[in-house]
Design a protein around this motif. Structure first.
Motif, PDB file in Angstrom:
ATOM      1  N   TRP A 219     -29.671 -74.465 -31.201  1.00 28.46           N
ATOM      2  CA  TRP A 219     -30.003 -75.805 -31.688  1.00 28.46           C
ATOM      3  C   TRP A 219     -31.522 -75.948 -31.756  1.00 28.46           C
ATOM      4  O   TRP A 219     -32.219 -75.593 -30.803  1.00 28.46           O
TER       5      TRP A 219
ATOM      6  N   GLU B  24     -34.405 -78.945 -33.015  1.00 25.71           N
ATOM      7  CA  GLU B  24     -34.588 -80.313 -33.480  1.00 25.71           C
ATOM      8  C   GLU B  24     -36.069 -80.688 -33.489  1.00 25.71           C
ATOM      9  O   GLU B  24     -36.885 -80.077 -32.800  1.00 25.71           O
TER      10      GLU B  24
ATOM     11  N   THR C 100     -34.411 -79.319 -43.404  1.00 26.08           N
ATOM     12  CA  THR C 100     -34.439 -80.093 -42.172  1.00 26.08           C
ATOM     13  C   THR C 100     -34.012 -81.533 -42.481  1.00 26.08           C
ATOM     14  O   THR C 100     -34.563 -82.177 -43.366  1.00 26.08           O
TER      15      THR C 100
ATOM     16  N   TYR D 261     -30.802 -90.042 -35.095  1.00 28.79           N
ATOM     17  CA  TYR D 261     -30.734 -88.816 -34.296  1.00 28.79           C
ATOM     18  C   TYR D 261     -31.993 -88.020 -34.611  1.00 28.79           C
ATOM     19  O   TYR D 261     -32.668 -88.276 -35.617  1.00 28.79           O
TER      20      TYR D 261
ATOM     21  N   ILE E 228     -32.463 -82.431 -37.593  1.00 26.57           N
ATOM     22  CA  ILE E 228     -31.846 -81.125 -37.356  1.00 26.57           C
ATOM     23  C   ILE E 228     -32.557 -80.123 -38.255  1.00 26.57           C
ATOM     24  O   ILE E 228     -32.540 -80.239 -39.482  1.00 26.57           O
TER      25      ILE E 228
ATOM     26  N   ASP F 294     -31.497 -74.411 -37.260  1.00 28.34           N
ATOM     27  CA  ASP F 294     -30.411 -74.789 -36.363  1.00 28.34           C
ATOM     28  C   ASP F 294     -29.076 -74.192 -36.829  1.00 28.34           C
ATOM     29  O   ASP F 294     -28.776 -74.193 -38.025  1.00 28.34           O
TER      30      ASP F 294
ATOM     31  N   ARG G 196     -25.898 -75.027 -35.332  1.00 28.48           N
ATOM     32  CA  ARG G 196     -24.733 -75.732 -34.777  1.00 28.48           C
ATOM     33  C   ARG G 196     -23.628 -75.948 -35.801  1.00 28.48           C
ATOM     34  O   ARG G 196     -22.480 -76.224 -35.436  1.00 28.48           O
ATOM     35  N   THR G 197     -23.965 -75.853 -37.101  1.00 31.23           N
ATOM     36  CA  THR G 197     -22.958 -76.123 -38.142  1.00 31.23           C
ATOM     37  C   THR G 197     -22.342 -74.841 -38.695  1.00 31.23           C
ATOM     38  O   THR G 197     -21.773 -74.854 -39.785  1.00 31.23           O
TER      39      THR G 197
ATOM     40  N   LYS H   4     -25.481 -80.248 -41.986  1.00 31.51           N
ATOM     41  CA  LYS H   4     -26.245 -81.005 -40.987  1.00 31.51           C
ATOM     42  C   LYS H   4     -25.984 -82.512 -41.131  1.00 31.51           C
ATOM     43  O   LYS H   4     -25.852 -83.235 -40.139  1.00 31.51           O
TER      44      LYS H   4
ATOM     45  N   TRP I 264     -22.574 -83.174 -39.718  1.00 28.26           N
ATOM     46  CA  TRP I 264     -22.565 -83.154 -38.254  1.00 28.26           C
ATOM     47  C   TRP I 264     -23.044 -84.500 -37.703  1.00 28.26           C
ATOM     48  O   TRP I 264     -22.453 -85.050 -36.772  1.00 28.26           O
TER      49      TRP I 264
END
Length: 502
Positions: free
Chosen positions: A43, A45, A84, A97, A100, A104, A106-107, A139, A142
């Motif tokens: 991750w 950010e 991003t 949030y 991202i 990253d 995470r997806t 992203k 998510w």
């Protein structure tokens, strides 16, 4: 006509503001880094508020130190880290949030699911991209699925999405006090949501990710004489300056390197490496792991396309030596340390911290240091890090040659890593072609300035921009063909060891 053009360069690790004159020479600049937030493995950010405050600060500081004012600027261009993703509340200006970041992962599962049910081929055909965690669509999904209240706000039209160009533009033009919600074709082409034929958001692609159209910005050309808006008079410039250009950072560097003809290519060395080959108004589909993307669109002229090889970790591998390992205290020391040895001592470093991008596209890969013996020292690791930057670029160059048939006779380079003379010599040796660095190495900001200046007539045309390009230094290959192929074979073997960790 005022004497200068400005450019905001909102990058992955820092934001800078630069001012250029009519010869494309740097007049003034200032730069601030921002925090890299890594909540867990894979991750990455950024804090969007920090990005905006740093952007405002670099603009103000540059003007103060140079003694210039808003009235000295004919126009401003924006360039940015692509993909991003920022989602914010239009009413308050507060992000829902953290941003991202393109790195990253995470997806990954969102991307993998698209390929399993056949939607991945639709994405490839319409967008020129692959279903990957790299791009913005997953992203956004998510955030919509994991941050409470965002989906409902998006459906009401209260939540806005943008890459960092859009976030910066919205704030520069007033934010919640009338800020404009716009992106350009180069950034939109990195979302998996825009059709390359229509240059507009595609409803079927939006449905794949569950993205409400109301949260998306308007798509405009990369250089627009009608301007996207003017800077807010109470903002960091203290006056109203037209903002007439937006380009993703790698496309901006392509313009800054004046790669305006099909077959011309540049390689930018920053946090990652990005090699773009101009293919003209023709979309070339890659069979070798590259991406088809919009290079730029100037006004009402047809869009120009490019083949792109994206490499996730190059300059950031040097930062890793500095920040995580403490092997060096400054990035420049990587060259000094690496020069202490004549070769890598059999050591290879594959910096697959977030998987591997082009041409492998292996989200399951992780970093690997192989070939270690007690003979190896920190100097060998430093040299292997520089070689990794260059070997990854060779992987992309070979893929580009297979797809396009274009054989490079010289590689134009730019970006911060090009200050490392040993790395550039290694790049020439590993590719077997000369490497050429221009006088203005910060071609990302320069490209945004060029596009902005063209829009308002500050520069006449592309040929005038070509006349400004000048070579600063050239590196010629010194390795024998045997040495080159032996080293590359070792690299390919090392890459294979990085696979299947997830």
């Amino acid at each position: 006509m005022p004497d200068f053009v400005g450019a905001v360069d909102q990058g992955t690790t820092s934001t800078r503001f630069m001012i250029f004159d009519r010869e494309g020479a740097e007049v003034a600049k200032f730069q601030f880094e921002h925090e890299q937030i890594m909540p867990r493995a894979g991750w990455v950010e950024h804090n969007p508020i920090e990005i905006w405050t740093r952007t405002a600060a670099v603009i103000q500081t540059t003007l103060q130190r140079s003694g210039l004012h808003d009235s000295d600027l004919a126009a401003i261009g924006l360039t940015n880290q692509r993909e991003t993703t920022v989602v914010w509340d239009r009413r308050t200006g507060r992000p829902y949030y953290n941003a991202i970041v393109w790195q990253d992962t995470r997806t990954d599962e969102i991307a993998a699911a698209l390929d399993r049910d056949g939607r991945g081929q639709v994405i490839r055909d319409r967008t020129g991209l692959r279903p990957e965690a790299y791009f913005s669509g997953g992203k956004i999904q998510w955030i919509l699925e994991n941050v409470e209240g965002v989906r409902e706000a998006a459906e009401r039209g209260e939540a806005a999405f943008g890459t960092t160009d859009t976030w910066t533009l919205w704030n520069l033009t007033g934010g919640r006090n009338g800020g404009v919600h716009i992106t350009d074709v180069t950034n939109a082409s990195r979302t998996m949501l825009m059709d390359l034929d229509t240059l507009d958001w595609d409803d079927e692609l939006l449905s794949f990710f569950g993205v409400p159209r109301a949260m998306l910005p308007e798509i405009r050309p990369s250089s627009d004489p009608s301007a996207y808006g003017t800077t807010f008079r109470y903002g960091p410039l203290g006056g109203e300056v037209p903002i007439t250009a937006i380009l993703g950072d790698q496309q901006a560097a392509t313009v800054g390197q004046v790669c305006f003809s099909p077959g011309e290519a540049k390689n930018t060395y920053g946090t990652g490496n990005f090699l773009l080959l101009n293919t003209g108004t023709e979309r070339v589909r890659s069979e070798s792991g590259l991406l088809t993307t919009v290079a730029y669109k100037f006004g009402d002229q047809p869009a120009v396309f490019a083949l792109e090889g994206s490499i996730a970790v190059t300059g950031s591998a040097v930062q890793w030596l500095r920040d995580q390992l403490g092997v060096i205290t400054t990035a420049a020391q990587s060259e000094t340390l690496a020069r202490q040895v004549a070769d890598n001592g059999g050591l290879y470093f594959v910096p697959a911290f977030s998987g591997l991008f082009a041409p492998y596209w292996r989200a399951d890969a992780r970093g690997a240091i192989v070939g270690l013996s007690r003979y190896n020292t920190s100097a060998h690791l430093a040299r292997a890090t520089l070689e990794a930057i260059c070997y990854q670029s060779r992987d992309v160059v070979e893929a580009m040659q297979r797809d396009s048939g274009v054989v490079l006779d010289v590689l134009r380079v730019d970006g911060g890593v090009t200050a490392n003379a040993l790395c550039m010599q290694l790049q020439s040796d590993i590719l077997g072609v000369p490497v050429s660095r221009p006088v203005v190495a910060e071609t990302t900001a320069l490209g945004a300035a060029y596009a902005a200046g063209l829009a308002v007539g500050y520069w006449r045309d592309q040929e005038e921009l070509r006349s400004h390009w000048a070579e600063d230094r050239r590196w010629e290959p010194t390795w024998s063909p045997e040495q080159r192929e032996r080293g590359y074979a070792g690299w390919k073997k090392a890459v294979s060891k990085s696979f299947d960790w997830l």
